[in-house]
Design a protein around this motif. Structure first.
Motif, short mmCIF file in Angstrom:
data_model
loop_
_atom_site.label_atom_id
_atom_site.label_comp_id
_atom_site.label_asym_id
_atom_site.label_seq_id
_atom_site.Cartn_x
_atom_site.Cartn_y
_atom_site.Cartn_z
N LYS A 117 48.39 77.38 -26.19
CA LYS A 117 48.08 78.87 -26.96
C LYS A 117 49.61 79.74 -26.87
CE LYS A 117 43.13 79.66 -26.53
NZ LYS A 117 41.93 80.23 -25.92
N LEU A 118 50.33 79.32 -25.86
CA LEU A 118 51.76 79.88 -25.89
C LEU A 118 52.46 79.61 -26.95
CD1 LEU A 118 52.35 79.30 -22.14
CD2 LEU A 118 51.53 81.36 -22.99
N THR A 120 51.48 78.86 -30.37
CA THR A 120 51.07 79.55 -31.63
C THR A 120 49.80 80.26 -31.58
OG1 THR A 120 50.60 79.02 -34.01
CG2 THR A 120 50.39 77.38 -32.58
N SER A 121 49.64 81.05 -32.16
CA SER A 121 48.27 81.93 -32.16
C SER A 121 47.29 81.39 -33.36
CB SER A 121 48.28 83.46 -32.22
OG SER A 121 48.97 83.68 -33.40
N ARG A 193 56.43 82.21 -18.64
CA ARG A 193 55.14 81.72 -19.28
C ARG A 193 54.35 83.14 -20.05
NH1 ARG A 193 51.51 76.90 -16.77
NH2 ARG A 193 53.66 76.30 -16.63
N LYS A 194 55.05 83.38 -21.18
CA LYS A 194 54.64 84.63 -21.96
C LYS A 194 54.64 84.14 -23.40
CE LYS A 194 54.67 87.57 -18.47
NZ LYS A 194 53.46 88.17 -18.23
N LYS A 195 53.66 84.47 -24.17
CA LYS A 195 53.72 84.33 -25.51
C LYS A 195 54.95 84.63 -26.25
CE LYS A 195 48.53 84.51 -25.88
NZ LYS A 195 47.32 85.10 -26.57
N LYS A 196 55.23 85.72 -26.09
CA LYS A 196 56.29 86.38 -26.93
C LYS A 196 57.69 85.50 -26.55
CE LYS A 196 58.83 90.55 -27.53
NZ LYS A 196 58.98 92.06 -27.34
N ARG A 199 57.19 81.65 -27.96
CA ARG A 199 57.36 81.63 -29.57
C ARG A 199 58.59 82.13 -30.01
NH1 ARG A 199 51.16 84.06 -30.46
NH2 ARG A 199 50.16 82.66 -29.03
N ASP A 504 54.84 86.07 -34.36
CA ASP A 504 53.70 86.10 -34.97
C ASP A 504 53.50 86.90 -36.33
OD1 ASP A 504 52.83 84.30 -33.26
OD2 ASP A 504 52.30 85.81 -31.59
N ASP A 566 47.42 90.46 -26.11
CA ASP A 566 47.93 89.65 -27.08
C ASP A 566 49.66 90.01 -27.16
OD1 ASP A 566 47.95 86.93 -28.24
OD2 ASP A 566 48.25 87.93 -30.19
N GLU A 569 51.60 89.79 -23.85
CA GLU A 569 52.11 88.52 -23.05
C GLU A 569 53.36 87.82 -23.66
OE1 GLU A 569 48.54 85.95 -22.96
OE2 GLU A 569 47.34 87.47 -22.14
#
Length: 569
Positions: A117-118, A120-121, A193-196, A199, A504, A566, A569
């Motif tokens: 999930k890191l 793509t949402s 280990r953060k989505k931002k 991505r 995103d 969301d 992160e």
């Protein structure tokens, strides 16, 4: 090197894409051998524990649809449109992006649903492996570090795979790992280990082919293979899109017109209008009786510093602006005429009271709704009959502060969708833009006549004196073909917005409202202004509404983007 949470990445030199001759079987065998070596080094046979710990695999080759990466897809759409327009102007162009809509990624290490999930949402399942046709020209290995795994072991693993089948490898650190000297000296980019962070790094890598295509076009212009004089709009579009894709974008300080120059020009009767053109030119539109040499000298004396940066262009001739309401999702202004000829404008957006009231309001223009209490109608899609939708609550009477708000009737509000859609027609949050309008930026709007259209800021600060205008406007030109203008009659009230640069694409900035268009320019040196769109600053219009009516409006928060977790992160 650890990539910071703010994602200011430095990728170094771009790696060449590996040849497609390496088969999937060879890739898997090479990596499998390397993984066996890794397992021995760390003393942990994770193959046996994969099911109990929720790991899908130590190595997965994944294929994603390009729209799984919203920012990449947005820029892809812009560049595809550019290629299409260039194709129409050249005899045999190369369509480098044709059909390339699948992205290949290699995932290794601690692969779980949470780590995936890191990346793509988007909820779309990755497309199955098939022929290499349509494959994006860059790919990435993303290695998720486990809790007890040394960076040196991971680097040794990645190094052992030759030839590398990916363009670039990233290592995503485990949350429990603290930066050390080893992390600072890592040969591969390290990501928190953060989505931002993940991505941003991935989108920046995947956008390299798009940047190369635009840079190739600009090089052709510089070499003279394509002449700027013949295709000025394409040249400007290339620069606008490249600026949109750069990390800093249009964030540099925008040049603004000094107050001394504005006051001087407002007081001269022979001045029709003036403003900043592109990023480097200041234009003044004058009547035939004005002395150009004298005006030129007086302006330079007023602000020599400003004209050291901006070139002065004095245009002799008039510029006529028409407003967009014509006989013809629309709001109608007159119920008593034939529906086929009813005047209409655009409900640019539906907003709510920021103080928690349930009322819903629509934005449009003063020249469409000139009087408070004026009735607004909508047409039934079934019967084609017009019925009352609401009435005008506020219409700004200051000349050319072309803004109006109507309140929607209670019984109609339940049928209103206040969601705002971006260029990809996805729900998004909307920020009211407060700063200087970014010159040459790529913008969009959705209107009742021309629907969704793309443009660029041609003049970031413009004033038109014939309407006694002292409110700041800006001009937008289309980046499509001349047959598809940015706006047309009936589009008045459309919100002009700019995408953000987040991976995103969670939000847009609302810059202004469409109020009219330039339909005549009586000077050959300014013909590019013909058919451009005149826009009013939205933040200033809403500020006046708050001052006059004590009403503060806000856009609906999108369900897709309102999650605070969301965002963080």
């Amino acid at each position: 090197m650890i990539c910071s949470y703010t994602c200011n990445f430095t990728f170094g030199s771009e790696t060449e894409v590996a040849p497609a001759t390496q088969t999937k079987l060879q890739i898997s065998k090479t990596l499998s051998d390397a993984l066996d070596k890794r397992n021995k080094n760390v003393g942990n046979d994770r193959n046996k524990k994969s099911k109990s710990e929720g790991y899908r695999s130590l190595y997965n080759e994944k294929w994603y649809k390009i729209n799984s990466f919203p920012r990449l897809y947005y820029h892809y759409e812009l560049v595809c449109g550019l290629e299409k327009r260039l194709k129409a102007l050249r005899s045999s162009p190369t369509c480098a992006l044709k059909g390339a809509e699948r992205v290949q990624l290699y995932l290794a290490g601690e692969i779980t649903e949470e780590t995936e999930k890191l990346i793509t949402s988007m909820k779309d399942e990755p497309v199955k492996y098939s022929l290499r046709e349509g494959q994006w020209s860059v790919s990435a290995l993303i290695y998720f570090q486990s809790e007890n795994e040394y960076l040196s072991t991971i680097e040794e693993l990645i190094d052992s795979i030759r030839p590398a089948v990916w363009t670039k490898a990233f290592i995503v650190l485990n949350q429990t790992i603290r930066p050390t000297k080893a992390t600072a000296e890592s040969k591969y980019p390290l990501l928190y280990r953060k989505k931002k962070c993940v991505r941003e790094a991935l989108n920046s890598l995947l956008e390299i082919p798009l940047k190369k295509i635009i840079q190739g076009f600009l090089e052709e212009f510089n070499r003279g293979s394509i002449r700027k004089e013949e295709m000025p709009e394409v040249w400007n579009e290339c620069r606008s899109i490249l600026s949109q894709m750069s990390p800093e974008g249009n964030s540099r300080d925008e040049i603004q017109i000094p107050e001394t120059i504005k006051e001087f020009l407002f007081q001269r009767s022979g001045i029709h209008g003036f403003g900043i053109w592109e990023r480097s030119e200041f234009r003044v539109f004058i009547g035939n009786d004005e002395n150009i040499e004298q005006l030129n000298s007086e302006l330079y004396k007023l602000s020599p510093e400003f004209f050291n940066i901006m070139s002065l262009h004095i245009v002799s001739g008039e510029m006529n602006i028409h407003r967009y309401v014509k006989q013809g999702d629309k709001v109608y202004l007159d119920k008593n005429c034939d529906n086929s000829k009813a005047s209409y404008a655009t409900a640019g957006a539906l907003l709510k009271d920021s103080h928690g009231q349930d009322e819903v309001y629509g934005l449009t223009c003063h020249h469409a709704l000139a009087h408070e209490k004026q009735i607004v109608y909508i047409m039934s899609p079934q019967t084609k009959e017009l019925s009352k939708f609401g009435e005008c609550l506020y219409s700004d009477t200051e000349p050319f502060h072309d803004f109006a708000v109507f309140q929607i009737d209670k019984d109609k509000q339940r049928n209103c969708d206040t969601t705002f859609l971006n260029r990809l027609e996805n729900p998004c949050n909307v920020n009211i833009y407060e700063g200087p309008i970014p010159a040459n930026a790529v913008v969009h709007k959705k209107g009742a006549t021309t629907n969704l259209s793309d443009g660029r800021i041609m003049s970031s600060e413009f004033y038109y004196k014939l309407f006694a205008n002292r409110s700041e406007m800006f001009l937008v030109s289309s980046i499509d073909s001349p047959d598809h203008p940015f706006s047309a009659q009936g589009d008045s009230g459309s919100v002009v917005f700019q995408h953000d640069r987040s991976p995103d694409q969670r939000s847009v900035s609302a810059l202004g409202l469409v109020t009219g268009g330039i339909n005549e320019v009586r000077d050959e040196s300014s013909t590019e202004a013909l058919n451009s769109t005149v826009c009013l600053r939205l933040n200033k219009a809403l500020s006046r509404l708050s001052e006059k009516k004590q009403l503060d409006l806000e856009f609906k928060k999108s369900r897709r983007t309102s999650s605070s977790s969301d965002e963080s992160e």
